[in-house]
Design a protein around this motif. Structure first.
Motif, PDB file in Angstrom:
ATOM      1  N   SER A  53      27.863  48.818  62.974  1.00 12.58           N
ATOM      2  CA  SER A  53      26.593  48.266  63.456  1.00 12.58           C
ATOM      3  C   SER A  53      25.959  49.336  64.337  1.00 12.58           C
ATOM      4  N   TYR A  57      31.623  49.553  65.629  1.00 17.92           N
ATOM      5  CA  TYR A  57      32.085  49.019  64.340  1.00 17.92           C
ATOM      6  C   TYR A  57      32.635  47.611  64.557  1.00 17.92           C
ATOM      7  N   GLY A  58      32.285  46.676  63.652  1.00 20.56           N
ATOM      8  CA  GLY A  58      32.761  45.299  63.753  1.00 20.56           C
ATOM      9  C   GLY A  58      33.782  45.003  62.665  1.00 20.56           C
ATOM     10  N   ASP A  82      39.183  33.456  72.487  1.00 19.55           N
ATOM     11  CA  ASP A  82      38.099  34.436  72.620  1.00 19.55           C
ATOM     12  C   ASP A  82      37.166  34.331  71.403  1.00 19.55           C
ATOM     13  N   LEU A  84      34.005  34.485  68.565  1.00 20.89           N
ATOM     14  CA  LEU A  84      33.444  35.606  67.797  1.00 20.89           C
ATOM     15  C   LEU A  84      31.917  35.556  67.765  1.00 20.89           C
ATOM     16  N   THR A 117      22.773  39.700  71.754  1.00 20.23           N
ATOM     17  CA  THR A 117      23.475  38.497  71.299  1.00 20.23           C
ATOM     18  C   THR A 117      23.031  37.326  72.166  1.00 20.23           C
ATOM     19  N   THR A 131      34.104  29.663  67.496  1.00 18.28           N
ATOM     20  CA  THR A 131      33.564  29.523  68.853  1.00 18.28           C
ATOM     21  C   THR A 131      34.650  29.151  69.870  1.00 18.28           C
ATOM     22  N   VAL A 137      27.441  28.847  70.158  1.00 20.96           N
ATOM     23  CA  VAL A 137      27.764  29.982  69.294  1.00 20.96           C
ATOM     24  C   VAL A 137      26.988  31.208  69.768  1.00 20.96           C
ATOM     25  N   ALA A 160      31.993  38.804  63.502  1.00 23.88           N
ATOM     26  CA  ALA A 160      32.544  40.148  63.685  1.00 23.88           C
ATOM     27  C   ALA A 160      32.706  40.499  65.161  1.00 23.88           C
ATOM     28  N   PRO A 161      33.952  40.608  65.615  1.00 26.08           N
ATOM     29  CA  PRO A 161      34.189  41.235  66.917  1.00 26.08           C
ATOM     30  C   PRO A 161      34.291  42.737  66.687  1.00 26.08           C
ATOM     31  N   GLU A 199      28.737  47.826  73.235  1.00 26.76           N
ATOM     32  CA  GLU A 199      28.482  46.563  72.550  1.00 26.76           C
ATOM     33  C   GLU A 199      27.176  45.923  73.016  1.00 26.76           C
ATOM     34  N   ARG A 215      27.057  39.852  79.390  1.00 28.73           N
ATOM     35  CA  ARG A 215      27.576  41.214  79.225  1.00 28.73           C
ATOM     36  C   ARG A 215      26.396  42.175  79.188  1.00 28.73           C
ATOM     37  N   PRO A 247      33.469  30.072  81.477  1.00 26.72           N
ATOM     38  CA  PRO A 247      32.243  29.830  80.721  1.00 26.72           C
ATOM     39  C   PRO A 247      31.892  30.989  79.796  1.00 26.72           C
ATOM     40  N   ALA A 248      32.414  32.171  80.064  1.00 24.45           N
ATOM     41  CA  ALA A 248      32.142  33.332  79.215  1.00 24.45           C
ATOM     42  C   ALA A 248      33.465  33.920  78.756  1.00 24.45           C
ATOM     43  N   GLY A 250      36.545  35.755  77.045  1.00 33.51           N
ATOM     44  CA  GLY A 250      36.656  37.078  76.432  1.00 33.51           C
ATOM     45  C   GLY A 250      36.198  38.202  77.327  1.00 33.51           C
TER      46      GLY A 250
HETATM   47  O1  TXA Z   1      27.849  44.814  69.717  1.00 30.33           O
HETATM   48  C1  TXA Z   1      28.552  43.819  69.561  1.00 30.33           C
HETATM   49  O2  TXA Z   1      28.319  42.739  70.134  1.00 30.33           O
HETATM   50  C2  TXA Z   1      29.760  43.974  68.640  1.00 30.33           C
HETATM   51  C3  TXA Z   1      29.239  44.172  67.231  1.00 30.33           C
HETATM   52  C4  TXA Z   1      30.339  44.203  66.200  1.00 30.33           C
HETATM   53  O3  TXA Z   1      28.287  43.203  66.934  1.00 30.33           O
HETATM   54  N1  TXA Z   1      30.613  42.805  68.725  1.00 30.33           N
HETATM   55  C5  TXA Z   1      31.355  42.510  69.824  1.00 30.33           C
HETATM   56  O4  TXA Z   1      32.158  41.407  69.709  1.00 30.33           O
HETATM   57  O5  TXA Z   1      31.326  43.184  70.818  1.00 30.33           O
HETATM   58  P1  TXA Z   1      33.326  41.073  70.720  1.00 30.33           P
HETATM   59  O6  TXA Z   1      34.261  40.143  70.059  1.00 30.33           O
HETATM   60  O7  TXA Z   1      33.963  42.313  71.210  1.00 30.33           O
HETATM   61  O8  TXA Z   1      32.613  40.279  71.847  1.00 30.33           O
HETATM   62  C6  TXA Z   1      32.415  38.888  71.671  1.00 30.33           C
HETATM   63  C7  TXA Z   1      32.187  38.252  73.010  1.00 30.33           C
HETATM   64  C8  TXA Z   1      33.305  37.317  73.403  1.00 30.33           C
HETATM   65  O9  TXA Z   1      34.394  37.988  73.996  1.00 30.33           O
HETATM   66  C9  TXA Z   1      32.595  36.401  74.383  1.00 30.33           C
HETATM   67  O10 TXA Z   1      32.535  37.024  75.652  1.00 30.33           O
HETATM   68  C10 TXA Z   1      31.193  36.315  73.816  1.00 30.33           C
HETATM   69  O11 TXA Z   1      31.049  37.406  72.923  1.00 30.33           O
HETATM   70  N2  TXA Z   1      31.030  35.086  73.060  1.00 30.33           N
HETATM   71  C11 TXA Z   1      31.183  34.902  71.740  1.00 30.33           C
HETATM   72  N3  TXA Z   1      30.969  33.599  71.420  1.00 30.33           N
HETATM   73  C12 TXA Z   1      30.697  32.973  72.566  1.00 30.33           C
HETATM   74  C13 TXA Z   1      30.383  31.624  72.899  1.00 30.33           C
HETATM   75  N4  TXA Z   1      30.329  30.671  71.979  1.00 30.33           N
HETATM   76  N5  TXA Z   1      30.121  31.341  74.180  1.00 30.33           N
HETATM   77  C14 TXA Z   1      30.184  32.304  75.124  1.00 30.33           C
HETATM   78  N6  TXA Z   1      30.477  33.590  74.889  1.00 30.33           N
HETATM   79  C15 TXA Z   1      30.720  33.907  73.625  1.00 30.33           C
END
Ligand code: TXA
Ligand code: MG
Length: 355
Positions: A53, A57-58, A82, A84, A117, A131, A137, A160-161, A199, A215, A247-248, A250
């Motif tokens: 991305s 990379y996801g 955690d 996605l 996001t 979620t 989401v 995609a994380p 990210e 974030r 609440p957040a 991950g």
């Molecule tokens: O740039 C990015 O955001 C990359 C690319 C691949 O898109 N993705 C990414 O995903 O960084 P990841 O898994 O590293 O971060 C996802 C984070 C979770 O750890 C959480 O903090 C937040 O997004 N998140 C996801 N769904 C959530 C929800 N339903 N409520 C609150 N926070 C959420």
């Protein structure tokens, strides 16, 4: 079963499955039409594919298929608490998966496609696994062409994380994915380095009257405040983010961490003479030092203090140095705390946090 030319776009889902049973290495796919067809075949068969991305990379899978998404957690060693991020082709598609307030629509109009996001109340099309059981989401419309091509060729969005082992430095090149996850997934689309290198910015819009920055990222706090016409409160103090009831979820204090010990210094404060000469330590300056470089353990994040190039280089340099047999990495932080520098210093603080 011959896997030499795998993956072939002409394979049926059954053939893809048989081939995967025997896969011992992760295939690198080109970001062309044939590569997209191969990735589409794998994703339709419920497999995971690493996809570039504009941020990092996801590790992507069908966001509407809980079984496929469970593989993401297994491959990364990620805890199921955690959630996605779900990636959609466009706003019209995203509207199926969450309810958008006027504020959410305004931010989407301003920054999608792009590295933003939005956390919104979800619809029941999104499986609970994605979620972590939350009624919300996280949605984003990525801007990178190959990711967009993939999403428009698929009848579902992609969860995609970042494509790294849980807690490790995020991948900004296909090589990073191969170095850390090779053999655990069938394929990575190799489209070179990522433009932003950190990210996406995450904005929480679950409570319309109280938007929050979960974030910091490439879309700055200031740019979001200008659209929302309100100040965003600071992120939660890290110690409040460490439990399952957070609440957040991950956003753990320790994250993005290399194995090598990391020590942070404010910009201008990293003095090479003060570091023990007996240890093999690496020094990473915020900007290229003006004096001539005498050794091979001196690096810098940017030539001239530019935060955009520093962010793009950050995770790549951390991964290279982590393989460099150093006893410690000394890094200067960004001198500024606004804009992209807020994201850089957030990642550095988490990378350096004690485990
Ligand atoms: O740039 C990015 O955001 C990359 C690319 C691949 O898109 N993705 C990414 O995903 O960084 P990841 O898994 O590293 O971060 C996802 C984070 C979770 O750890 C959480 O903090 C937040 O997004 N998140 C996801 N769904 C959530 C929800 N339903 N409520 C609150 N926070 C959420
Ligand atoms: Mg991540």
């Amino acid at each position: 079963f011959a896997c030499a030319n795998f993956p072939k776009p002409s394979f049926s889902p059954r053939e893809v499955f048989l081939c995967l049973e025997m896969a011992v290495f992760t295939q690198s796919i080109s970001p062309n039409a044939e590569g997209i067809r191969a990735a589409v075949a794998l994703l339709k068969a419920g497999q995971c594919v690493a996809v570039p991305s504009e941020t990092v990379y996801g590790l992507a899978a069908n966001a509407l298929d809980a079984v496929a998404c469970r593989r993401i957690f297994e491959i990364k060693g990620r805890p199921l608490i955690d959630p996605l991020i779900v990636h959609c082709a466009d706003l019209a598609s995203a509207l199926h998966y969450a309810s958008f307030s006027p504020q959410a629509k305004a931010l989407a109009a301003a920054f999608w496609p792009g590295p933003l996001t939005l956390v919104l109340p979800k619809t029941n099309l999104i499986p609970d696994l994605v979620t972590a059981g939350l009624p919300s989401v996280a949605l984003r419309v990525p801007s990178r062409q190959v990711f967009r091509d993939l999403l428009s060729a698929l009848p579902f969005p992609l969860a995609a994380p970042s494509a790294n082992p849980f807690g490790y430095v995020s991948p900004t090149r296909a090589e990073h994915v191969l170095q850390t996850l090779s053999g655990r997934l069938p394929a990575v689309i190799d489209d070179g380095p990522c433009q932003h290198g950190v990210e996406s910015t995450i904005v929480d819009l679950r409570v319309p009257s109280a938007p929050r920055l979960l974030r910091p990222g490439p879309i700055s706090r200031q740019a979001i405040e200008a659209i929302l016409k309100t100040k965003l409160p600071s992120a939660l103090p890290p110690h409040l983010e460490q439990t399952a009831a957070q609440p957040a979820p991950g956003l753990l204090l320790t994250h993005y961490s290399p194995r090598t010990k990391l020590i942070l210094h404010p910009e201008g404060m990293l003095k090479s003479a003060e570091l023990a000469q007996t240890d093999k330590v690496a020094r990473v300056y915020w900007r290229r030092p003006t004096e001539p470089i005498q050794d091979e353990a001196t690096f810098w994040l940017s030539e001239d203090g530019n935060e955009v190039s520093a962010a793009a280089k950050l995770f790549d340099l951390l991964q290279v140095l982590d393989r460099g047999q150093y006893t410690a990495l000394h890094l200067e932080t960004a001198p500024d705390s606004a804009g992209l520098s807020e994201a850089i210093n957030d990642r550095l603080a988490r990378a350096a946090a004690k485990r």
